[in-house]
Design a protein around this motif. Sequence first.
Motif, PDB file in Angstrom:
ATOM      1  N   THR A   1       1.369 -13.840   3.317  1.00 26.15           N
ATOM      2  CA  THR A   1       1.905 -13.056   2.205  1.00 26.15           C
ATOM      3  C   THR A   1       0.947 -13.080   1.022  1.00 26.15           C
ATOM      4  O   THR A   1       0.696 -12.049   0.385  1.00 26.15           O
ATOM      5  CB  THR A   1       3.277 -13.601   1.780  1.00 26.15           C
ATOM      6  OG1 THR A   1       4.168 -13.563   2.894  1.00 26.15           O
ATOM      7  CG2 THR A   1       3.864 -12.773   0.645  1.00 26.15           C
TER       8      THR A   1
ATOM      9  N   THR B   1      -1.124  -9.557  -0.768  1.00 27.24           N
ATOM     10  CA  THR B   1      -0.495  -9.132  -2.013  1.00 27.24           C
ATOM     11  C   THR B   1      -1.285  -9.678  -3.200  1.00 27.24           C
ATOM     12  O   THR B   1      -2.300 -10.357  -3.027  1.00 27.24           O
ATOM     13  CB  THR B   1       0.962  -9.640  -2.110  1.00 27.24           C
ATOM     14  OG1 THR B   1       0.949 -11.062  -2.259  1.00 27.24           O
ATOM     15  CG2 THR B   1       1.762  -9.266  -0.870  1.00 27.24           C
TER      16      THR B   1
ATOM     17  N   ILE C   1       7.373  -7.533  -4.141  1.00 31.20           N
ATOM     18  CA  ILE C   1       7.269  -8.274  -2.881  1.00 31.20           C
ATOM     19  C   ILE C   1       8.619  -8.886  -2.544  1.00 31.20           C
ATOM     20  O   ILE C   1       9.190  -9.631  -3.339  1.00 31.20           O
ATOM     21  CB  ILE C   1       6.227  -9.399  -2.988  1.00 31.20           C
ATOM     22  CG1 ILE C   1       4.890  -8.843  -3.494  1.00 31.20           C
ATOM     23  CG2 ILE C   1       6.045 -10.106  -1.645  1.00 31.20           C
ATOM     24  CD1 ILE C   1       3.965  -9.908  -4.043  1.00 31.20           C
TER      25      ILE C   1
END
Length: 212
Positions: A163, A167, A143
Amino acid sequence: MFTGIIEEVGKIQSIRKGASSAMLSIQASDIMQDIHLGDSIAVNGVCLTVTSISSNSFTADVMHETLNRSSLGNLRIGSSVNLERAMAANGRFGGHIVSGHIDGTGVVSGIHKDDNAVWYTIKTPLPVLRYIIEKGSIAIDGISLTVASVNKDSFRVSIIPHTASLTTLSNLRVGDSVNLENDCIGKYVERLMGKERQNNHITAGFLAEHGF
């Protein structure tokens, strides 16, 4: 080459372990729409080659060196993994240059919320930490993230909810191991400068010629 913008979170379907290697079968959906034998896929930031494909999964071999350098050896059946296909030539560069070649692993040593953000502190070996700078780029499990602060044995990043939700970051707990890839620019500059320092060729003209 990758950008550190995760396309999908997949799941480990099966793991076949050899004496010092492994073969992973990874369940996915979105990326399966455009995947081919021999393609490069970043799995938790590690560049792997697709060796077989089914309707909802692909397999990839993991060699001894990769297991030693990364956290892939800690994966279990059902583990979630970040997936990113290699960047297309006509794609947008949303993150930073990520090669998929892991520099080492770090350990999550702290997690705390700050309003809508979450701070992660990553304890990091010094050979990796030396290339990490405040406001620089770092890839954690593939990431692309911005470094918020650095101290003598760790660094911190602040994660927005978007985010975390797209993820594996939201699954991390204190003590978990994560793959780290430094911004490649610093490593190349150090290597180049080291050679020139030995040859006593560092001049203003040399630096200008090489884009510094």
